[in-house]
Write a protein that holds these residues in place. Structure first.
Motif, PDB file in Angstrom:
ATOM      1  N   UNK A 189     -74.209  20.635 -29.306  1.00 60.93           N
ATOM      2  CA  UNK A 189     -73.896  20.905 -27.900  1.00 60.93           C
ATOM      3  C   UNK A 189     -72.634  20.168 -27.478  1.00 60.93           C
ATOM      4  N   UNK A 190     -71.723  20.899 -26.839  1.00 51.05           N
ATOM      5  CA  UNK A 190     -70.548  20.285 -26.224  1.00 51.05           C
ATOM      6  C   UNK A 190     -70.435  20.814 -24.802  1.00 51.05           C
ATOM      7  N   UNK A 191     -69.421  20.387 -24.092  1.00 50.30           N
ATOM      8  CA  UNK A 191     -69.275  20.818 -22.702  1.00 50.30           C
ATOM      9  C   UNK A 191     -68.955  22.308 -22.601  1.00 50.30           C
ATOM     10  N   UNK A 192     -68.379  22.889 -23.659  1.00 53.88           N
ATOM     11  CA  UNK A 192     -67.921  24.277 -23.580  1.00 53.88           C
ATOM     12  C   UNK A 192     -68.791  25.268 -24.339  1.00 53.88           C
ATOM     13  N   UNK A 193     -69.616  24.781 -25.284  1.00 51.30           N
ATOM     14  CA  UNK A 193     -70.339  25.728 -26.126  1.00 51.30           C
ATOM     15  C   UNK A 193     -71.537  25.074 -26.801  1.00 51.30           C
ATOM     16  N   UNK A 194     -72.374  25.948 -27.379  1.00 53.56           N
ATOM     17  CA  UNK A 194     -73.511  25.522 -28.189  1.00 53.56           C
ATOM     18  C   UNK A 194     -73.435  26.272 -29.514  1.00 53.56           C
ATOM     19  N   UNK A 195     -73.573  25.539 -30.634  1.00 55.50           N
ATOM     20  CA  UNK A 195     -73.584  26.138 -31.964  1.00 55.50           C
ATOM     21  C   UNK A 195     -74.963  25.954 -32.578  1.00 55.50           C
ATOM     22  N   UNK A 196     -75.464  27.029 -33.185  1.00 54.18           N
ATOM     23  CA  UNK A 196     -76.766  26.989 -33.858  1.00 54.18           C
ATOM     24  C   UNK A 196     -76.565  27.492 -35.286  1.00 54.18           C
ATOM     25  N   UNK A 197     -77.073  26.725 -36.264  1.00 54.77           N
ATOM     26  CA  UNK A 197     -77.008  27.100 -37.670  1.00 54.77           C
ATOM     27  C   UNK A 197     -78.414  27.037 -38.253  1.00 54.77           C
ATOM     28  N   UNK A 214     -82.086  34.872 -35.509  1.00 59.24           N
ATOM     29  CA  UNK A 214     -81.245  34.344 -36.578  1.00 59.24           C
ATOM     30  C   UNK A 214     -82.065  34.089 -37.830  1.00 59.24           C
ATOM     31  N   UNK A 215     -81.494  34.449 -38.972  1.00 58.34           N
ATOM     32  CA  UNK A 215     -82.115  34.227 -40.268  1.00 58.34           C
ATOM     33  C   UNK A 215     -81.373  33.122 -41.007  1.00 58.34           C
ATOM     34  N   UNK A 216     -81.892  32.786 -42.172  1.00 60.67           N
ATOM     35  CA  UNK A 216     -81.248  31.749 -42.990  1.00 60.67           C
ATOM     36  C   UNK A 216     -79.775  32.103 -43.233  1.00 60.67           C
ATOM     37  N   UNK A 217     -78.902  31.125 -42.997  1.00 58.12           N
ATOM     38  CA  UNK A 217     -77.480  31.351 -43.220  1.00 58.12           C
ATOM     39  C   UNK A 217     -76.756  31.938 -42.029  1.00 58.12           C
ATOM     40  N   UNK A 218     -77.467  32.186 -40.942  1.00 57.12           N
ATOM     41  CA  UNK A 218     -76.821  32.692 -39.726  1.00 57.12           C
ATOM     42  C   UNK A 218     -76.308  31.519 -38.893  1.00 57.12           C
ATOM     43  N   UNK A 219     -75.131  31.735 -38.312  1.00 54.76           N
ATOM     44  CA  UNK A 219     -74.564  30.746 -37.407  1.00 54.76           C
ATOM     45  C   UNK A 219     -74.040  31.468 -36.177  1.00 54.76           C
ATOM     46  N   UNK A 220     -74.392  30.960 -35.016  1.00 51.86           N
ATOM     47  CA  UNK A 220     -73.948  31.585 -33.774  1.00 51.86           C
ATOM     48  C   UNK A 220     -73.288  30.540 -32.884  1.00 51.86           C
ATOM     49  N   UNK A 221     -72.243  30.990 -32.205  1.00 49.59           N
ATOM     50  CA  UNK A 221     -71.570  30.143 -31.207  1.00 49.59           C
ATOM     51  C   UNK A 221     -71.715  30.815 -29.850  1.00 49.59           C
ATOM     52  N   UNK A 222     -72.267  30.071 -28.906  1.00 44.05           N
ATOM     53  CA  UNK A 222     -72.469  30.575 -27.554  1.00 44.05           C
ATOM     54  C   UNK A 222     -71.571  29.773 -26.620  1.00 44.05           C
ATOM     55  N   UNK A 228     -71.579  36.019 -27.505  1.00 42.58           N
ATOM     56  CA  UNK A 228     -71.946  35.216 -28.678  1.00 42.58           C
ATOM     57  C   UNK A 228     -71.169  35.664 -29.912  1.00 42.58           C
ATOM     58  N   UNK A 229     -70.802  34.705 -30.738  1.00 41.17           N
ATOM     59  CA  UNK A 229     -70.109  34.994 -31.994  1.00 41.17           C
ATOM     60  C   UNK A 229     -71.058  34.659 -33.133  1.00 41.17           C
ATOM     61  N   UNK A 230     -71.529  35.695 -33.830  1.00 39.35           N
ATOM     62  CA  UNK A 230     -72.511  35.531 -34.906  1.00 39.35           C
ATOM     63  C   UNK A 230     -71.854  35.829 -36.242  1.00 39.35           C
ATOM     64  N   UNK A 231     -72.098  34.964 -37.222  1.00 40.97           N
ATOM     65  CA  UNK A 231     -71.564  35.229 -38.559  1.00 40.97           C
ATOM     66  C   UNK A 231     -72.498  34.646 -39.612  1.00 40.97           C
ATOM     67  N   UNK A 232     -72.346  35.171 -40.841  1.00 40.44           N
ATOM     68  CA  UNK A 232     -73.122  34.683 -41.969  1.00 40.44           C
ATOM     69  C   UNK A 232     -72.310  33.648 -42.734  1.00 40.44           C
ATOM     70  N   UNK A 233     -72.979  32.596 -43.184  1.00 42.06           N
ATOM     71  CA  UNK A 233     -72.308  31.582 -43.988  1.00 42.06           C
ATOM     72  C   UNK A 233     -73.079  31.410 -45.290  1.00 42.06           C
ATOM     73  N   UNK A 234     -72.349  31.095 -46.365  1.00 41.14           N
ATOM     74  CA  UNK A 234     -73.018  30.931 -47.658  1.00 41.14           C
ATOM     75  C   UNK A 234     -73.576  29.512 -47.784  1.00 41.14           C
ATOM     76  N   UNK A 235     -74.299  29.282 -48.879  1.00 40.58           N
ATOM     77  CA  UNK A 235     -74.959  27.986 -49.076  1.00 40.58           C
ATOM     78  C   UNK A 235     -73.954  26.833 -49.146  1.00 40.58           C
ATOM     79  N   UNK A 236     -72.776  27.110 -49.742  1.00 38.03           N
ATOM     80  CA  UNK A 236     -71.768  26.052 -49.856  1.00 38.03           C
ATOM     81  C   UNK A 236     -71.294  25.614 -48.476  1.00 38.03           C
TER      82      UNK A 236
END
Length: 325
Positions: A189-197, A214-222, A228-236
């Motif tokens: 959490x910051x003053x401008x947004x919230x990120x969830x991974x 959201x499923x495993x590997x999903x990341x969203x920025x609100x 909302x900006x949703x994207x998939x990220x790999x394990x690395x």
């Protein structure tokens, strides 16, 4: 965190007592031996002893004032005053310790857990869930019969949630709710947004009238007033995102400007870029989160920069090119 502060207070109080004893008169052979043993036991003892002597010297100047012709009665009165000053200092250190412990107890009783800049802390909850707090973060835990409530007041935390279908695990971060039953995820959490991974399992994210699954590997920025900006990220990338749990921060192409901002989350010592032209240089690697000096030296060497270390900042600038004579 609180334990380190309490140890420091105890050391300062003991140092003040020793200096007050010395000022009151010569130490006995037994006392001198005890003082020498105490100073040798821990390097912090010598530092505290030196600080208390410095305070004594300043107090001595205050009592002596501008006159050099004080009589014996005045000097004796000054010595008594200095000794009382050191005793009061020791008492103040002890009171600070008591106040700190009392405040810590009240915070814990209210379900509040927090870290200071540069700290990472683990919190075990009554249901078996775990919270890992990143630097300068603060949460409030409010468990009820049908709901396990967490409020992320500031910063970033990872939640490893024990399964309990009858009691959903709900994290509030401003106007955002993250709901889980049994999973592992982070909220920043910051003053401008919230990120969830999401690291494991499934979570639901609710913000105003929007709801995301959201499923495993999903990341969203609100972000405020943005979709909302949703994207998939790999394990690395997940591992890089969570490197802070082990006191590290990882970069994979972030700009030098972004990297300085990330280091600022973990340190009081700031990195300043003196030349705008180096702000967009890309950084790849893993570094200790609390060692901005080590990072700056590595960056200066690999990017051909000059580094200058000041009292409260590190300055990086483009290296001056030598002109042909």
């Amino acid at each position: 965190m609180q334990r380190r502060q309490s140890v420091k207070n105890k050391i300062d109080a003991t140092a003040a007592e020793w200096v007050a004893r010395e000022d009151a008169g010569p130490l006995s052979s037994e006392q001198s031996a005890a003082l020498a043993a105490w100073l040798a036991a821990d390097s912090r003892h010598l530092g505290a002893y030196g600080r208390m002597h410095a305070i004594m010297m300043r107090t001595d100047r205050i009592y002596r004032g501008a006159s050099v012709d004080a009589d014996e009665n005045q000097r004796a009165e000054g010595a008594r005053g200095r000794a009382w000053g050191m005793r009061l200092l020791a008492m103040a250190a002890s009171l600070t310790l008591v106040a700190g412990v009392a405040w810590f107890a009240m915070e814990r009783q209210a379900g509040v857990h927090a870290t200071r800049v540069g700290e990472v802390a683990h919190v075990s909850l009554e249901d078996g869930s775990e919270i890992t707090l990143n630097t300068d973060s603060r949460v409030r835990v409010r468990y009820e019969q049908g709901r396990r409530g967490i409020e992320l007041l500031r910063g970033e935390a990872m939640f490893d949630v024990a399964k309990d279908p009858q009691r959903p695990f709900v994290v509030n971060a401003g106007g955002t709710q993250v709901i889980a039953v049994g999973t592992s995820f982070t909220v920043k959490r910051s003053s401008a947004q919230v990120d969830v991974l999401v690291r494991e399992g499934i979570v639901q994210v609710q913000e105003q009238k929007q709801e995301l699954r959201l499923l495993r590997g999903d990341k969203v920025r609100l972000a405020t007033r943005a979709a909302p900006v949703l994207r998939r990220v790999d394990d690395a990338e997940v591992r890089r995102e969570l490197a802070w749990r082990n006191g590290m921060i990882a970069f994979s192409g972030q700009t030098l400007q972004e990297v300085t901002q990330e280091f600022a989350r973990y340190n009081r010592l700031r990195i300043r870029l003196a030349d705008p032209g180096i702000a967009d240089l890309e950084v790849v690697g893993m570094f200790s989160a609390t060692d901005p000096i080590g990072f700056s030296r590595a960056a200066a060497q690999s990017m051909q920069l000059d580094m200058a270390l000041g009292d409260d900042e590190i300055v990086l600038r483009a290296r001056a090119t030598k002109k042909n004579q």
